[in-house]
Design a protein around this motif. Structure first.
Motif, mmCIF file in Angstrom:
data_model
loop_
_atom_site.group_PDB
_atom_site.id
_atom_site.type_symbol
_atom_site.label_atom_id
_atom_site.label_comp_id
_atom_site.label_asym_id
_atom_site.label_seq_id
_atom_site.Cartn_x
_atom_site.Cartn_y
_atom_site.Cartn_z
ATOM 1 N N ALA A 1 35.862 15.504 -2.238
ATOM 2 C CA ALA A 1 34.830 15.458 -3.610
ATOM 3 C C ALA A 1 35.643 15.405 -4.784
ATOM 4 C CB ALA A 1 34.076 16.784 -3.637
ATOM 5 N N HIS A 2 34.983 14.403 -5.866
ATOM 6 C CA HIS A 2 35.345 14.248 -7.096
ATOM 7 C C HIS A 2 34.343 14.517 -7.832
ATOM 8 C CE1 HIS A 2 38.990 12.196 -5.357
ATOM 9 N NE2 HIS A 2 38.108 11.888 -4.624
ATOM 10 N N PHE A 3 34.674 15.079 -9.194
ATOM 11 C CA PHE A 3 33.557 15.418 -10.296
ATOM 12 C C PHE A 3 33.853 15.085 -11.512
ATOM 13 C CE2 PHE A 3 34.068 18.640 -6.844
ATOM 14 C CZ PHE A 3 32.934 18.906 -6.298
ATOM 15 N N HIS A 4 33.084 14.728 -12.266
ATOM 16 C CA HIS A 4 33.133 14.473 -13.678
ATOM 17 C C HIS A 4 32.183 15.551 -14.384
ATOM 18 C CE1 HIS A 4 34.172 10.207 -12.561
ATOM 19 N NE2 HIS A 4 34.903 10.513 -13.414
ATOM 20 N N PHE A 5 32.521 16.081 -15.618
ATOM 21 C CA PHE A 5 31.895 17.171 -15.921
ATOM 22 C C PHE A 5 31.267 16.839 -17.586
ATOM 23 C CE2 PHE A 5 34.651 19.141 -13.048
ATOM 24 C CZ PHE A 5 34.009 20.084 -12.394
ATOM 25 N N LYS B 1 28.711 14.142 -12.369
ATOM 26 C CA LYS B 1 28.870 12.957 -11.632
ATOM 27 C C LYS B 1 29.692 13.726 -10.238
ATOM 28 C CE LYS B 1 30.951 8.312 -10.643
ATOM 29 N NZ LYS B 1 31.681 7.414 -11.621
ATOM 30 N N HIS B 2 29.228 13.489 -9.020
ATOM 31 C CA HIS B 2 29.589 13.956 -8.008
ATOM 32 C C HIS B 2 29.898 13.064 -6.893
ATOM 33 C CE1 HIS B 2 29.133 17.619 -4.724
ATOM 34 N NE2 HIS B 2 30.176 16.592 -4.247
ATOM 35 N N THR B 3 31.189 12.707 -6.226
ATOM 36 C CA THR B 3 31.403 11.793 -5.266
ATOM 37 C C THR B 3 32.098 12.364 -4.268
ATOM 38 O OG1 THR B 3 31.535 10.069 -7.182
ATOM 39 C CG2 THR B 3 32.273 9.367 -4.933
ATOM 40 N N ASP B 4 31.274 12.157 -3.059
ATOM 41 C CA ASP B 4 31.800 12.651 -1.927
ATOM 42 C C ASP B 4 32.366 11.600 -1.096
ATOM 43 O OD1 ASP B 4 31.533 15.266 -2.297
ATOM 44 O OD2 ASP B 4 29.760 15.547 -0.762
ATOM 45 N N ASP B 5 33.828 11.570 -0.820
ATOM 46 C CA ASP B 5 34.511 10.544 -0.007
ATOM 47 C C ASP B 5 34.868 11.050 1.532
ATOM 48 O OD1 ASP B 5 34.420 8.457 -1.896
ATOM 49 O OD2 ASP B 5 36.162 9.330 -2.672
ATOM 50 N N PHE B 6 34.357 10.295 2.393
ATOM 51 C CA PHE B 6 34.671 10.675 3.855
ATOM 52 C C PHE B 6 34.747 9.353 4.749
ATOM 53 C CE2 PHE B 6 30.346 11.707 3.440
ATOM 54 C CZ PHE B 6 29.755 11.183 4.252
ATOM 55 N N ASP B 7 35.217 9.334 5.928
ATOM 56 C CA ASP B 7 35.265 8.217 6.834
ATOM 57 C C ASP B 7 33.954 8.236 7.831
ATOM 58 O OD1 ASP B 7 35.502 6.840 9.091
ATOM 59 O OD2 ASP B 7 37.646 7.225 9.477
ATOM 60 N N ILE B 8 33.005 7.461 7.184
ATOM 61 C CA ILE B 8 31.645 7.255 7.722
ATOM 62 C C ILE B 8 31.744 6.889 9.443
ATOM 63 C CG2 ILE B 8 31.243 4.891 7.086
ATOM 64 C CD1 ILE B 8 28.405 5.672 6.508
ATOM 65 N N TRP B 9 32.609 6.310 9.584
ATOM 66 C CA TRP B 9 32.864 5.743 11.250
ATOM 67 C C TRP B 9 33.212 7.160 11.950
ATOM 68 C CZ3 TRP B 9 37.347 3.197 14.161
ATOM 69 C CH2 TRP B 9 36.996 2.773 15.427
ATOM 70 N N LYS B 10 34.044 7.954 11.278
ATOM 71 C CA LYS B 10 34.223 9.167 12.219
ATOM 72 C C LYS B 10 33.285 10.115 12.059
ATOM 73 C CE LYS B 10 37.552 13.100 12.065
ATOM 74 N NZ LYS B 10 38.714 13.489 11.416
ATOM 75 N N TRP B 11 32.166 10.106 11.057
ATOM 76 C CA TRP B 11 31.149 10.816 11.343
ATOM 77 C C TRP B 11 30.201 10.178 12.171
ATOM 78 C CZ3 TRP B 11 25.873 9.483 10.346
ATOM 79 C CH2 TRP B 11 25.132 10.273 10.288
#
Length: 159
Positions: free
Chosen positions: A98-102, A109-119
């Motif tokens: 997860a990455h955030f801007h405050f 701003k909240h961005t979650d990055d993960f492997d959608i294929w694995k999910w």
């Protein structure tokens, strides 16, 4: 520890405790959220998404987070969520960065990055394994996620 690190800790502690009110308190009213499943969400949609996911988990949701880092403007953490995907009742273990801007001490701003294929392989089984890597399937997943969220929000406003 910085104020923004404390905000990240408050958010994921509340998430682990299924406390959507505390989670929402960490977000700026103009928050933007993005991940591979929902795409871009804004404002109240973000809080409603978490509420929907927590309600659908029916108490079977485990959140573990680590590596919390933040300065005055940016932050990050790694988190792992374990749950049963409600549409298929299949167990999912998703590792997310997860990455955030405050802004004004809140997450804007909240961005979650993960492997959608694995999910997709875990959540959808063979269909996810065979097609989860394709743009077609990923768009279909996003469309279904948005539809589910729209229905959830409408249902909540009709009560």
């Amino acid at each position: 520890m910085t104020q923004n690190e404390n905000t990240i800790i408050k958010f994921y502690t509340a998430f682990a405790n299924a406390d959507t009110v505390q989670m929402s308190e960490c977000y700026h009213p103009n928050v933007q959220f993005r991940d591979p499943i929902f795409g871009l969400l804004k404002g109240n949609e973000v809080c409603q998404m978490w509420k929907m996911l927590i309600e659908r988990s029916k108490g079977d949701l485990k959140i573990v987070f680590s590596d919390v880092k933040a300065d005055n403007y940016l932050g990050s953490t790694r988190w792992i969520v374990t749950y049963k995907f409600s549409a298929t009742n299949r167990r999912v273990v998703n590792t997310i960065q997860a990455h955030f801007h405050f802004k004004e001490g809140l997450i804007i701003k909240h961005t979650d990055d993960f492997d959608i294929w694995k999910w997709a392989k875990q959540a959808l089984g063979l269909k996810g394994f065979l097609l989860g890597w394709t743009g077609f399937m990923q768009k279909k997943i996003q469309k279904q996620a948005h539809l589910s969220l729209e229905v959830f929000i409408k249902k909540g406003t009709n009560n």
